[in-house]
Design a protein around this motif. Structure first.
Motif, PDB file in Angstrom:
ATOM      1  N   LEU A  68      36.963  26.170  43.300  1.00  0.00           N
ATOM      2  CA  LEU A  68      38.273  26.306  42.658  1.00  0.00           C
ATOM      3  C   LEU A  68      38.861  24.937  42.346  1.00  0.00           C
ATOM      4  O   LEU A  68      39.540  24.764  41.333  1.00  0.00           O
ATOM      5  CB  LEU A  68      39.217  27.123  43.537  1.00  0.00           C
ATOM      6  CG  LEU A  68      38.837  28.594  43.711  1.00  0.00           C
ATOM      7  CD1 LEU A  68      39.793  29.273  44.670  1.00  0.00           C
ATOM      8  CD2 LEU A  68      38.771  29.319  42.391  1.00  0.00           C
ATOM      9  N   PHE A  81      48.664  24.004  38.470  1.00  0.00           N
ATOM     10  CA  PHE A  81      48.572  24.605  39.801  1.00  0.00           C
ATOM     11  C   PHE A  81      49.934  24.988  40.364  1.00  0.00           C
ATOM     12  O   PHE A  81      50.050  25.939  41.134  1.00  0.00           O
ATOM     13  CB  PHE A  81      47.834  23.676  40.767  1.00  0.00           C
ATOM     14  CG  PHE A  81      47.547  24.316  42.091  1.00  0.00           C
ATOM     15  CD1 PHE A  81      46.661  25.374  42.192  1.00  0.00           C
ATOM     16  CD2 PHE A  81      48.178  23.867  43.239  1.00  0.00           C
ATOM     17  CE1 PHE A  81      46.399  25.986  43.411  1.00  0.00           C
ATOM     18  CE2 PHE A  81      47.926  24.474  44.454  1.00  0.00           C
ATOM     19  CZ  PHE A  81      47.036  25.525  44.546  1.00  0.00           C
ATOM     20  N   VAL A  84      50.502  28.636  39.705  1.00  0.00           N
ATOM     21  CA  VAL A  84      49.459  29.583  40.092  1.00  0.00           C
ATOM     22  C   VAL A  84      49.904  30.423  41.286  1.00  0.00           C
ATOM     23  O   VAL A  84      50.446  29.913  42.256  1.00  0.00           O
ATOM     24  CB  VAL A  84      48.146  28.849  40.438  1.00  0.00           C
ATOM     25  CG1 VAL A  84      47.109  29.800  41.039  1.00  0.00           C
ATOM     26  CG2 VAL A  84      47.579  28.174  39.193  1.00  0.00           C
ATOM     27  N   HIS A  86      48.082  33.464  43.723  1.00  0.00           N
ATOM     28  CA  HIS A  86      46.808  34.116  44.032  1.00  0.00           C
ATOM     29  C   HIS A  86      46.998  35.614  43.920  1.00  0.00           C
ATOM     30  O   HIS A  86      47.756  36.208  44.674  1.00  0.00           O
ATOM     31  CB  HIS A  86      46.371  33.705  45.437  1.00  0.00           C
ATOM     32  CG  HIS A  86      44.949  33.995  45.729  1.00  0.00           C
ATOM     33  ND1 HIS A  86      44.462  34.079  46.994  1.00  0.00           N
ATOM     34  CD2 HIS A  86      43.891  34.213  44.915  1.00  0.00           C
ATOM     35  CE1 HIS A  86      43.177  34.341  46.965  1.00  0.00           C
ATOM     36  NE2 HIS A  86      42.806  34.428  45.709  1.00  0.00           N
ATOM     37  N   GLN A  89      41.641  38.865  45.948  1.00  0.00           N
ATOM     38  CA  GLN A  89      40.482  38.202  46.562  1.00  0.00           C
ATOM     39  C   GLN A  89      39.525  39.291  47.021  1.00  0.00           C
ATOM     40  O   GLN A  89      39.939  40.234  47.702  1.00  0.00           O
ATOM     41  CB  GLN A  89      40.911  37.360  47.763  1.00  0.00           C
ATOM     42  CG  GLN A  89      39.784  36.584  48.412  1.00  0.00           C
ATOM     43  CD  GLN A  89      39.346  35.391  47.590  1.00  0.00           C
ATOM     44  OE1 GLN A  89      40.163  34.575  47.201  1.00  0.00           O
ATOM     45  NE2 GLN A  89      38.062  35.313  47.304  1.00  0.00           N
ATOM     46  N   SER A 140      38.124  35.730  42.906  1.00  0.00           N
ATOM     47  CA  SER A 140      39.559  35.505  42.987  1.00  0.00           C
ATOM     48  C   SER A 140      40.187  35.730  41.629  1.00  0.00           C
ATOM     49  O   SER A 140      39.609  35.356  40.603  1.00  0.00           O
ATOM     50  CB  SER A 140      39.868  34.054  43.389  1.00  0.00           C
ATOM     51  OG  SER A 140      39.447  33.798  44.692  1.00  0.00           O
ATOM     52  N   LEU A 142      43.390  34.466  39.718  1.00  0.00           N
ATOM     53  CA  LEU A 142      44.467  33.484  39.729  1.00  0.00           C
ATOM     54  C   LEU A 142      45.437  33.832  38.608  1.00  0.00           C
ATOM     55  O   LEU A 142      45.051  33.877  37.443  1.00  0.00           O
ATOM     56  CB  LEU A 142      43.909  32.077  39.528  1.00  0.00           C
ATOM     57  CG  LEU A 142      42.828  31.626  40.495  1.00  0.00           C
ATOM     58  CD1 LEU A 142      42.329  30.236  40.109  1.00  0.00           C
ATOM     59  CD2 LEU A 142      43.318  31.656  41.922  1.00  0.00           C
TER      60      LEU A 142
END
Length: 149
Positions: A68, A81, A84, A86, A89, A140, A142
């Motif tokens: 990542l 970032f 971002v 999450h 997962q 993942s 994102l």
């Protein structure tokens, strides 16, 4: 800068091999409140048929993180970032991660989608051992929040 849709289909170079250390597994197990003796005690792990302590399943993110980092550092990715979140997962294991494993990870971006001004980047990391055998695939999602007006 919006997320670059041309990331879709891109595969990054394999990471440098990561040697899974016994103490790293134990530290991670304690951090996630894993209580199975195979995660902490080498003798319990050996009695269960493993060479050393077994990492909790989510330990795979430690290896995935390196891939990542490649994605986030890609100059043309357009991923800020700080924006971002999450989103998801998932893990698909061929076998557990065990202390002593030498793991290499390769990231592919199977999809980049735009939804309501936001982007969703799916990052799939295939992790193999020193013999090249598959250990785990981590996926993942994102979510990159769009710019505010």
């Amino acid at each position: 800068m919006p997320v670059n849709p041309e990331l879709q289909g891109r595969t990054f170079p394999p990471t440098e091999p990561y040697l899974v250390g016994r103490e790293k597994v134990r530290e991670f197990a304690r951090a996630v409140f894993a209580t199975d003796p195979i995660n902490l005690d080498p003798e319990a792990a050996k009695a269960a048929g493993y060479d050393d302590v077994v990492a909790p399943p989510t330990f795979a993110v430690v290896v995935q993180e390196r891939t990542l980092a490649q994605l986030l550092a890609e100059p043309d990715a357009g991923i800020d970032f700080s924006r971002v979140v999450h989103g998801d997962q998932r893990f698909t294991f061929s076998r557990p991660i065990v202390a002593g494993d030498l793991l290499t990870a390769t990231l592919t971006v199977p999809s980049v989608k735009t939804l309501g001004g936001h982007s969703i980047v799916t990052a799939e990391t295939a992790v193999t051992d020193a013999s090249g055998a598959h250990v785990v695939t981590t996926i993942s999602a994102l979510v990159v929040r769009g710019e505010e007006d």
